[in-house]
Design an enzyme around this catalytic site. Structure first.
Site, PDB file in Angstrom:
ATOM      1  N   ASP A 121      90.420 -28.081  47.732  1.00  0.00           N
ATOM      2  CA  ASP A 121      91.035 -26.996  47.182  1.00  0.00           C
ATOM      3  C   ASP A 121      92.215 -25.928  48.217  1.00  0.00           C
ATOM      4  O   ASP A 121      91.700 -26.298  49.533  1.00  0.00           O
ATOM      5  CB  ASP A 121      90.020 -24.944  47.053  1.00  0.00           C
ATOM      6  N   GLU A 173      95.002 -29.785  46.059  1.00  0.00           N
ATOM      7  CA  GLU A 173      96.004 -28.904  46.284  1.00  0.00           C
ATOM      8  C   GLU A 173      96.479 -28.691  47.181  1.00  0.00           C
ATOM      9  O   GLU A 173      96.282 -28.209  48.270  1.00  0.00           O
ATOM     10  CB  GLU A 173      95.253 -27.402  46.201  1.00  0.00           C
TER      11      GLU A 173
HETATM   12  C1  GLC Z   1      93.527 -22.053  45.586  1.00  0.00           C
HETATM   13  C2  GLC Z   1      92.789 -21.695  44.277  1.00  0.00           C
HETATM   14  C3  GLC Z   1      93.062 -20.439  44.121  1.00  0.00           C
HETATM   15  C4  GLC Z   1      92.607 -19.572  44.869  1.00  0.00           C
HETATM   16  C5  GLC Z   1      93.015 -19.628  46.144  1.00  0.00           C
HETATM   17  C6  GLC Z   1      91.621 -19.269  47.216  1.00  0.00           C
HETATM   18  O1  GLC Z   1      95.355 -22.044  45.796  1.00  0.00           O
HETATM   19  O2  GLC Z   1      93.997 -22.543  43.042  1.00  0.00           O
HETATM   20  O3  GLC Z   1      93.132 -19.601  42.347  1.00  0.00           O
HETATM   21  O4  GLC Z   1      92.506 -18.190  44.746  1.00  0.00           O
HETATM   22  O5  GLC Z   1      93.198 -21.437  46.442  1.00  0.00           O
HETATM   23  O6  GLC Z   1      90.649 -19.936  47.299  1.00  0.00           O
END
Ligand code: GLC
Length: 569
Positions: free
Chosen positions: A237, A289
């Site tokens: 993440d 991500e």
């Molecule tokens: C990422 C996740 C999202 C979350 C954020 C903070 O972007 O996909 O859903 O709110 O991280 O952890």
């Protein structure tokens, strides 16, 4: 036109795939190369997938019960959003314990069973690890609050004195991604205002300090914990936000190098993680991500000793426009080729407006800063385009992601009453940003009214977010066996994708078929033609139609439609 009987699964003629007719499983056709290079990965948002105990919240036994459905869909892996104990300030992205399961989702024993049963179906498991921040209820943060400024406990986070008179101003000008300042002040031991701590997201998500050896060691151990339990991959993440300039300078005066985005020192963390993954035999994947616009900087994450792949957000954000999509596809392939990383393709996830709705708007492009509800949406048009987009996406080289409900053609729910909305983005922006609840509404499985089989009949609570009554046409039950449904299109497409040797990992060759037409060939006599123009187009010479998103009209491919063709060898 001749039809290739053996492979024909046209929309009109598609046969229903029963739950027992699984295409996953140990006997499913083997893919060459590493599994993650060409996998079809289904994203499970556990809270909204299937509720086994009637509390209105999806859970792991609910997912276990639906494994035959997922196997029959033809996916290779499941990615679970965070499933750990969490106060749910950000739907589980505020983790209080990285080594257990959120009680409303089940137990660690449920997770073990789920992993084992998924593996029996030939389905791999990807879990979500959040290294940038934890929950403000995590024992480390509670210990930091109970400790003095300058203590070892506080050094695992970013605590700083404030600026201005009595330290009443935040330590710098950083803003939370969810709105408002990125700093919150805590009380000192005597109850007077004390230090501030950094949170790039909600105040309940304090940022961890990755210069701390404790933090590094802890996460490597967490990876081992889940790899030991059978996890096949990790979705990382907010992967590019994890390290910070230790001086914490103002962003306005120090924009470059950015004090907290995509910093050079983040790479050593993923090198260490890759070493952990490799110690399990080289089959465990690390998926970032990463929202990084600079192509060269993006590819740094895929050096041979770092991550395996990342999500393709430019593709997701692209307008439904042939030139835009073509340039994103070309750029994606060009970026990935030199580092031999597989491209990935994603249309929706738990953070964005569902693509049926996006493609039904006048402006079909998307950005995280442009989540604006209330614009007119033509759902028929959006659905037609979503069907075409699915076939285009599944034909591209690399791995694909399916967000739960994509396969049913679910649309963004824009009219959730304010008092039921849960996303901190909605709250922290005072409603200016509608947030992400609209793409997180529980799945409709069966029946004519809510909860549509999401919860058992005798459930004591309704679904945690309300389902639209109109979803009665979009349940798994209603769509199963309907040759015109999104579900049968996905089933047919994923089955073909699994068995076509040219699909998944590999290369494509563009064919020039006229303006606003995306036309390419993959190995193995496979051709994909997507018509994004406003006129029907003539199909190129072919031996048969494998699948089409919309019926051909007099042999022509209508606008907003994609066809998969068998071509001469
Ligand atoms: C990422 C996740 C999202 C979350 C954020 C903070 O972007 O996909 O859903 O709110 O991280 O952890």
């Amino acid at each position: 036109m001749t039809t290739v009987q053996e492979n024909t699964l046209s929309v009109a003629g598609a046969e229903a795939v029963s739950d027992s007719d699984a295409v996953s499983g140990p006997d499913a056709p083997a893919r060459t190369g590493a599994w993650w290079r060409g996998a079809a990965i289904y994203q499970v948002y556990t809270r909204s997938f299937a509720d086994s105990n009637g509390d209105g919240v999806g859970d792991l036994p609910g997912v276990r019960a639906k494994l035959p459905y997922l196997a029959a869909l033809g996916i290779d892996a499941l990615w679970f959003n965070p499933w750990y104990p969490s106060p749910m300030a950000d739907a589980g992205y505020d983790i209080a314990d990285y080594r257990d399961i959120e009680p409303s989702f089940g137990t660690l024993a449920d997770a073990d069973l789920l992993i084992a049963e998924a593996h029996d179906h030939g389905i791999r498991i990807i879990i979500d690890i959040v290294p940038n921040h934890c929950s403000d209820r995590h024992p480390w943060f509670l210990a930091a609050l109970a400790s003095e400024p300058g203590s070892a406990e506080r050094s695992r986070f970013w605590f700083r004195p404030g600026r201005g008179e009595d330290g009443a101003l935040p330590p710098n000008d950083w803003q939370s991604i969810f709105g408002g300042p990125a700093w919150t002040r805590v009380a000192a031991a005597d109850g007077t205002p004390g230090e501030w701590y950094l949170h790039l997201f909600a105040p309940e998500q304090p940022d961890l300090n990755w210069t701390s050896e404790d933090v590094r060691a802890e996460f490597e151990d967490v990876l081992r914990f889940w790899f030991d339990r059978g996890a096949d991959g990790i979705r990382i993440d907010s992967a590019a936000l994890v390290t910070k300039d230790p001086d914490l300078p103002d962003l306005a005066s120090h924009p470059s190098p950015h004090p907290y985005e995509d910093r050079d020192d983040v790479h050593e963390i993923y090198r260490a993680w890759r070493a952990v993954a490799e110690s399990y035999g080289g089959d465990r994947a690390l998926i970032g991500e990463l929202w990084i616009p600079d192509a060269e900087r993006f590819t740094r994450y895929f050096r041979p000793d770092e991550l395996h792949s990342a999500f393709n957000f430019p593709y997701l954000c692209s307008a439904w426009d042939a030139a835009c999509l073509r340039s994103v596809i070309d750029e994606t392939l060009a970026i990935h080729a030199p580092v031999d990383a597989p491209a990935t393709w994603v249309l929706s996830n738990h953070d964005v407006d569902r693509h049926v709705s996006r493609y039904g708007r006048a402006d079909t492009s998307f950005g995280l800063d442009r989540r604006e509800h209330g614009r007119p949406v033509d759902l028929d048009l959006g659905t037609r385009r979503a069907r075409a987009a699915a076939l285009l996406t599944f034909a591209l080289p690399g791995a694909v992601y399916v967000y739960q409900g994509d396969e049913l053609g679910l649309w963004e729910v824009e009219d959730i009453p304010s008092q039921l909305r849960q996303d901190p983005i909605w709250r922290r922006t005072g409603g200016a940003d509608p947030g992400r609840d609209g793409c997180r509404v529980p799945l409709p499985w069966s029946g004519a009214q809510p909860p549509f089989g999401f919860s058992p009949d005798d459930a004591q609570a309704g679904p945690w977010l309300p389902q639209p009554a109109l979803w009665s046409d979009l349940t798994v039950e209603a769509e199963s066996g309907d040759p015109g449904s999104m579900l049968e299109l996905y089933r047919a497409a994923l089955r073909i994708r699994r068995r076509e040797p040219g699909l998944g990992d590999g290369a494509l060759t563009w064919m020039e078929s006229g303006e606003s037409v995306l036309d390419f060939v993959r190995d193995g006599r496979f051709r994909c033609v997507a018509n994004l123009s406003s006129d029907a187009v003539v199909l190129p010479a072919h031996d048969g139609v494998l699948l089409q998103s919309t019926d051909l009209v007099d042999g022509l491919l209508p606008p907003d439609a994609t066809v998969w063709l068998r071509i001469g060898g």
